[in-house]
Motif scaffolding. Structure first.
Motif, PDB file in Angstrom:
ATOM      1  N   LYS A  89      26.834 -19.207 -54.096  1.00  0.00           N
ATOM      2  CA  LYS A  89      26.140 -20.488 -54.144  1.00  0.00           C
ATOM      3  C   LYS A  89      24.688 -20.391 -53.674  1.00  0.00           C
ATOM      4  O   LYS A  89      24.296 -19.490 -52.972  1.00  0.00           O
ATOM      5  CB  LYS A  89      26.906 -21.512 -53.309  1.00  0.00           C
ATOM      6  CG  LYS A  89      28.279 -21.845 -53.878  1.00  0.00           C
ATOM      7  CD  LYS A  89      28.968 -22.997 -53.154  1.00  0.00           C
ATOM      8  CE  LYS A  89      29.357 -22.682 -51.750  1.00  0.00           C
ATOM      9  NZ  LYS A  89      30.267 -23.697 -51.169  1.00  0.00           N
ATOM     10  N   GLY A  90      23.918 -21.394 -54.073  1.00  0.00           N
ATOM     11  CA  GLY A  90      22.522 -21.514 -53.716  1.00  0.00           C
ATOM     12  C   GLY A  90      21.790 -22.303 -54.781  1.00  0.00           C
ATOM     13  O   GLY A  90      22.391 -22.836 -55.714  1.00  0.00           O
ATOM     14  N   ALA A  91      20.471 -22.384 -54.660  1.00  0.00           N
ATOM     15  CA  ALA A  91      19.680 -23.066 -55.687  1.00  0.00           C
ATOM     16  C   ALA A  91      19.776 -22.355 -57.028  1.00  0.00           C
ATOM     17  O   ALA A  91      19.509 -22.949 -58.074  1.00  0.00           O
ATOM     18  CB  ALA A  91      18.223 -23.145 -55.245  1.00  0.00           C
ATOM     19  N   ASP A  92      20.145 -21.077 -56.996  1.00  0.00           N
ATOM     20  CA  ASP A  92      20.345 -20.289 -58.210  1.00  0.00           C
ATOM     21  C   ASP A  92      21.765 -19.711 -58.207  1.00  0.00           C
ATOM     22  O   ASP A  92      21.956 -18.503 -58.326  1.00  0.00           O
ATOM     23  CB  ASP A  92      19.311 -19.173 -58.314  1.00  0.00           C
ATOM     24  CG  ASP A  92      19.242 -18.312 -57.058  1.00  0.00           C
ATOM     25  OD1 ASP A  92      19.979 -18.595 -56.083  1.00  0.00           O
ATOM     26  OD2 ASP A  92      18.458 -17.344 -57.035  1.00  0.00           O
ATOM     27  N   GLU A  96      25.409 -18.106 -48.778  1.00  0.00           N
ATOM     28  CA  GLU A  96      24.810 -16.836 -48.345  1.00  0.00           C
ATOM     29  C   GLU A  96      25.498 -16.260 -47.110  1.00  0.00           C
ATOM     30  O   GLU A  96      25.842 -15.075 -47.065  1.00  0.00           O
ATOM     31  CB  GLU A  96      23.320 -17.040 -48.058  1.00  0.00           C
ATOM     32  CG  GLU A  96      22.519 -15.761 -47.938  1.00  0.00           C
ATOM     33  CD  GLU A  96      22.267 -15.088 -49.277  1.00  0.00           C
ATOM     34  OE1 GLU A  96      22.437 -13.857 -49.350  1.00  0.00           O
ATOM     35  OE2 GLU A  96      21.914 -15.784 -50.230  1.00  0.00           O
ATOM     36  N   GLY A  97      25.715 -17.093 -46.099  1.00  0.00           N
ATOM     37  CA  GLY A  97      26.331 -16.595 -44.872  1.00  0.00           C
ATOM     38  C   GLY A  97      27.762 -16.150 -45.072  1.00  0.00           C
ATOM     39  O   GLY A  97      28.192 -15.123 -44.531  1.00  0.00           O
ATOM     40  N   GLU A  98      28.524 -16.922 -45.844  1.00  0.00           N
ATOM     41  CA  GLU A  98      29.924 -16.554 -46.095  1.00  0.00           C
ATOM     42  C   GLU A  98      30.023 -15.294 -46.953  1.00  0.00           C
ATOM     43  O   GLU A  98      30.921 -14.470 -46.754  1.00  0.00           O
ATOM     44  CB  GLU A  98      30.634 -17.731 -46.771  1.00  0.00           C
ATOM     45  CG  GLU A  98      30.812 -18.920 -45.837  1.00  0.00           C
ATOM     46  CD  GLU A  98      31.036 -20.229 -46.562  1.00  0.00           C
ATOM     47  OE1 GLU A  98      31.315 -21.235 -45.884  1.00  0.00           O
ATOM     48  OE2 GLU A  98      30.903 -20.263 -47.810  1.00  0.00           O
ATOM     49  N   PHE A  99      29.099 -15.139 -47.881  1.00  0.00           N
ATOM     50  CA  PHE A  99      29.076 -13.910 -48.683  1.00  0.00           C
ATOM     51  C   PHE A  99      28.881 -12.704 -47.767  1.00  0.00           C
ATOM     52  O   PHE A  99      29.543 -11.668 -47.927  1.00  0.00           O
ATOM     53  CB  PHE A  99      27.957 -13.993 -49.722  1.00  0.00           C
ATOM     54  CG  PHE A  99      27.946 -12.853 -50.704  1.00  0.00           C
ATOM     55  CD1 PHE A  99      28.642 -12.937 -51.899  1.00  0.00           C
ATOM     56  CD2 PHE A  99      27.237 -11.684 -50.437  1.00  0.00           C
ATOM     57  CE1 PHE A  99      28.648 -11.886 -52.812  1.00  0.00           C
ATOM     58  CE2 PHE A  99      27.224 -10.629 -51.333  1.00  0.00           C
ATOM     59  CZ  PHE A  99      27.930 -10.728 -52.526  1.00  0.00           C
ATOM     60  N   ALA A 100      27.971 -12.837 -46.802  1.00  0.00           N
ATOM     61  CA  ALA A 100      27.700 -11.723 -45.886  1.00  0.00           C
ATOM     62  C   ALA A 100      28.909 -11.400 -45.013  1.00  0.00           C
ATOM     63  O   ALA A 100      29.087 -10.252 -44.599  1.00  0.00           O
ATOM     64  CB  ALA A 100      26.489 -12.050 -45.017  1.00  0.00           C
ATOM     65  N   ARG A 101      29.747 -12.389 -44.739  1.00  0.00           N
ATOM     66  CA  ARG A 101      30.927 -12.123 -43.923  1.00  0.00           C
ATOM     67  C   ARG A 101      31.964 -11.299 -44.682  1.00  0.00           C
ATOM     68  O   ARG A 101      32.610 -10.425 -44.109  1.00  0.00           O
ATOM     69  CB  ARG A 101      31.550 -13.445 -43.457  1.00  0.00           C
ATOM     70  CG  ARG A 101      30.723 -14.152 -42.399  1.00  0.00           C
ATOM     71  CD  ARG A 101      31.251 -15.534 -42.069  1.00  0.00           C
ATOM     72  NE  ARG A 101      30.158 -16.316 -41.481  1.00  0.00           N
ATOM     73  CZ  ARG A 101      29.911 -17.586 -41.761  1.00  0.00           C
ATOM     74  NH1 ARG A 101      30.682 -18.242 -42.616  1.00  0.00           N
ATOM     75  NH2 ARG A 101      28.908 -18.209 -41.184  1.00  0.00           N
ATOM     76  N   ALA A 117      26.802 -10.200 -56.839  1.00  0.00           N
ATOM     77  CA  ALA A 117      27.970 -10.995 -57.193  1.00  0.00           C
ATOM     78  C   ALA A 117      28.946 -10.208 -58.057  1.00  0.00           C
ATOM     79  O   ALA A 117      30.166 -10.304 -57.887  1.00  0.00           O
ATOM     80  CB  ALA A 117      27.532 -12.273 -57.902  1.00  0.00           C
ATOM     81  N   LEU A 118      28.418  -9.430 -58.995  1.00  0.00           N
ATOM     82  CA  LEU A 118      29.294  -8.635 -59.863  1.00  0.00           C
ATOM     83  C   LEU A 118      30.036  -7.557 -59.081  1.00  0.00           C
ATOM     84  O   LEU A 118      31.234  -7.327 -59.293  1.00  0.00           O
ATOM     85  CB  LEU A 118      28.474  -8.009 -60.985  1.00  0.00           C
ATOM     86  CG  LEU A 118      28.117  -8.942 -62.133  1.00  0.00           C
ATOM     87  CD1 LEU A 118      27.046  -8.322 -63.023  1.00  0.00           C
ATOM     88  CD2 LEU A 118      29.354  -9.282 -62.959  1.00  0.00           C
ATOM     89  N   LYS A 119      29.348  -6.892 -58.177  1.00  0.00           N
ATOM     90  CA  LYS A 119      30.010  -5.883 -57.364  1.00  0.00           C
ATOM     91  C   LYS A 119      31.066  -6.518 -56.456  1.00  0.00           C
ATOM     92  O   LYS A 119      32.164  -5.980 -56.271  1.00  0.00           O
ATOM     93  CB  LYS A 119      28.974  -5.112 -56.539  1.00  0.00           C
ATOM     94  CG  LYS A 119      28.123  -4.153 -57.361  1.00  0.00           C
ATOM     95  CD  LYS A 119      27.107  -3.429 -56.494  1.00  0.00           C
ATOM     96  CE  LYS A 119      26.287  -2.435 -57.302  1.00  0.00           C
ATOM     97  NZ  LYS A 119      27.093  -1.302 -57.804  1.00  0.00           N
ATOM     98  N   ALA A 120      30.739  -7.683 -55.901  1.00  0.00           N
ATOM     99  CA  ALA A 120      31.701  -8.389 -55.062  1.00  0.00           C
ATOM    100  C   ALA A 120      32.920  -8.815 -55.874  1.00  0.00           C
ATOM    101  O   ALA A 120      34.062  -8.723 -55.411  1.00  0.00           O
ATOM    102  CB  ALA A 120      31.038  -9.605 -54.421  1.00  0.00           C
ATOM    103  N   SER A 121      32.687  -9.273 -57.081  1.00  0.00           N
ATOM    104  CA  SER A 121      33.780  -9.708 -57.946  1.00  0.00           C
ATOM    105  C   SER A 121      34.736  -8.566 -58.253  1.00  0.00           C
ATOM    106  O   SER A 121      35.961  -8.734 -58.237  1.00  0.00           O
ATOM    107  CB  SER A 121      33.198 -10.289 -59.241  1.00  0.00           C
ATOM    108  OG  SER A 121      34.203 -10.782 -60.079  1.00  0.00           O
TER     109      SER A 121
END
Length: 495
Positions: free
Chosen positions: A410-413, A374-379, A396-400
């Protein structure tokens, strides 16, 4: 996208399109509602045989219509059943009004309901399409049911749960069981929705699969049927070079453990050769702990360029314990034509200039796999991270698409997303996978599959799923070292 209909996930918009297409094909919408409501009643009778009273809570839309059908069926079965409605039942429209007219039970206002010992609540207030926060009265009801431990059977989704994002809209009921129809929604498998739903049943109400598949998007639960055909199997004439050479970059002497975890997992996951590319000052530390894994001294980008020009290297992992900064950026840009898993420090090194990373891997086949928590995604993607209206798969799709990379959010889901629009939600990870070093092992597993020639999306999806399987084969007191050694586990057979 998947060979198994069971793993399909329909967004609320997808499901609305399926309903419209079913009606256009000549199917009776009230007939579909009748099947849905009777399925709920059957589940209630099957799973709550000790109920002293079934309490059906009906909302103002078609979810409430399902509830009225269920109440009528429970009444026919001879149970004690009462109905409470949110809003005036006289204001119902369409199929919901028809279902209410067929139900012989009196209706009381929802605010009058007081849980009694022996009650089982059938929650038919709101379905998957809810997009606004629930009222204070519904939030108070959720609190009352939780405080009294009253069992809840939810119709489609627990009321207050967003079917698209899997989050509570102000508040949500917590169900012991949920009965949904046709296919699961993202809210059933994203967290915290997965926990709010309890045990989940999917009931086929008779809409043909061809209609469902025609309206479905490219979102599914991660499962071996999606990627197993792309997993390489060693042939009789295989040797270490045909199984790929994985390189994992080590950090300085005091931060070498993460790279070794990643390399061990990569070797166990089937890479023919694994080399830890180590700074000279860390060679002795790494050598003391490695046997089958090779070592190669790499101190700067010039060393890396020379090695790339002289050796056959299949895939790379950079980030675990590497350090944040200019060296990481230089190494990544030197690898722009290669297959790369970028994790941890490698991701954070581009937080001030993500476009440089994205443009380096923007051409040709997808070669970059980013594995942010989560934190790295926000960076890397601050605007996406703070957008509360987007679901995790949508982010995730927009980031991709922005990064021209496969995203393993990553995460529990954990969500795996591809620039071509495919996305998977992973569900097999146990809680004890949340331990220091588990992400390093995951990066090595994905890297090994890339080294063996799997496409980036399939390699990432397989790595995430097999990572969960490895953890499930261990006990809750596992360490990342245990996990890395189990990275070669085969997936369980699917139903």
């Amino acid at each position: 996208m998947t060979n198994s209909f069971a793993y399909l996930l329909l967004t609320p918009n997808d499901m609305a399109a399926v309903d419209t297409a079913a009606a256009a094909s000549g199917m009776s919408s009230i007939g579909l509602m009748d099947r849905a409501g009777r399925a709920v009643a059957a589940s209630a009778l099957r799973h709550f045989p000790g109920a002293l009273r079934f309490v059906v809570l009906c909302g103002p839309g078609n979810n409430g219509g399902d509830g009225y059908v269920a109440a009528a069926a429970l009444n026919e079965a001879g149970t004690r059943c009462v109905v409470y409605s949110l809003g005036d039942p006289a204001q119902l429209r369409g199929d919901a009004l028809e279902a209410r007219s067929r139900c012989p039970l009196d209706t009381q206002p929802l605010d009058n309901y007081v849980p009694l010992p022996g009650d089982v609540v059938i929650d038919a207030l709101f379905g998957a399409g809810l997009s606004r926060n629930v009222s204070d009265s519904v939030a108070a009801l959720a609190d009352r049911l939780a405080a009294t431990n009253t069992p809840v059977l939810a119709v489609d989704l627990p009321s207050g749960l967003c079917g698209r994002r899997g989050v509570a809209l102000g508040a949500a009921l917590r169900a012991d069981r949920t009965v949904t129809f046709v296919a699961r929604k993202p809210g059933h498998v994203l967290m915290p929705g997965r926990e709010l739903c309890g045990e989940l049943e999917v009931f086929d109400i008779g809409i043909p699969r061809r209609i469902v598949l025609a309206k479905a998007g490219s979102l599914a639960e991660n499962a071996p049927s999606i990627w197993s055909s792309a997993v390489p199997s060693p042939l009789g004439d295989s040797h270490k070079y045909t199984r790929g050479h994985l390189v994992v970059f080590s950090g300085p002497a005091d931060k070498t453990g993460a790279a070794r975890l990643s390399a061990t997992a990569g070797l166990k996951r089937g890479a023919g050769l694994v080399t830890v590319a180590s700074p000279t000052d860390a060679l002795s530390v790494n050598a003391a702990s490695l046997t089958a894994i090779m070592l190669h001294a790499i101190d700067d980008v010039a060393d890396l360029a020379d090695w790339l020009g002289s050796a056959k290297l299949s895939a790379f992992v950079l980030g675990p314990g590497f350090g944040v900064g200019e060296k990481a950026r230089e190494f990544v840009l030197a690898l722009k034509g290669k297959r790369l898993v970028l994790d941890a420090d490698g991701i954070s090194s581009f937080k001030d200039d993500p476009d440089t990373l994205f443009s380096a891997f923007s051409e040709g086949e997808t070669r970059l796999v980013l594995t942010p928590h989560e934190g790295e995604f926000a960076r890397l993607f601050p605007d996406l991270a703070k957008d509360k209206e987007l679901s995790k798969p949508e982010k995730a799709l927009k980031a991709s698409a922005l990064a021209s990379a496969v995203i393993v959010y990553k995460g529990a889901d954990t969500v795996i997303a591809s620039p071509d629009g495919r996305a998977l939600i992973n569900t097999n990870a146990p809680p004890w996978l949340a331990t220091a070093g588990s992400g390093d092992a995951l990066a090595g597993m994905i890297g090994a599959l890339l080294a063996q020639g799997m496409p980036a999306f399939e390699a990432a999806a397989a790595g995430v799923y097999l990572h969960g399987e490895a953890a499930n084969s261990l006990t809750p007191d596992m360490t990342a070292e245990d996990l890395a050694k189990r990275a070669g586990i085969l997936p369980n057979k699917e139903p």
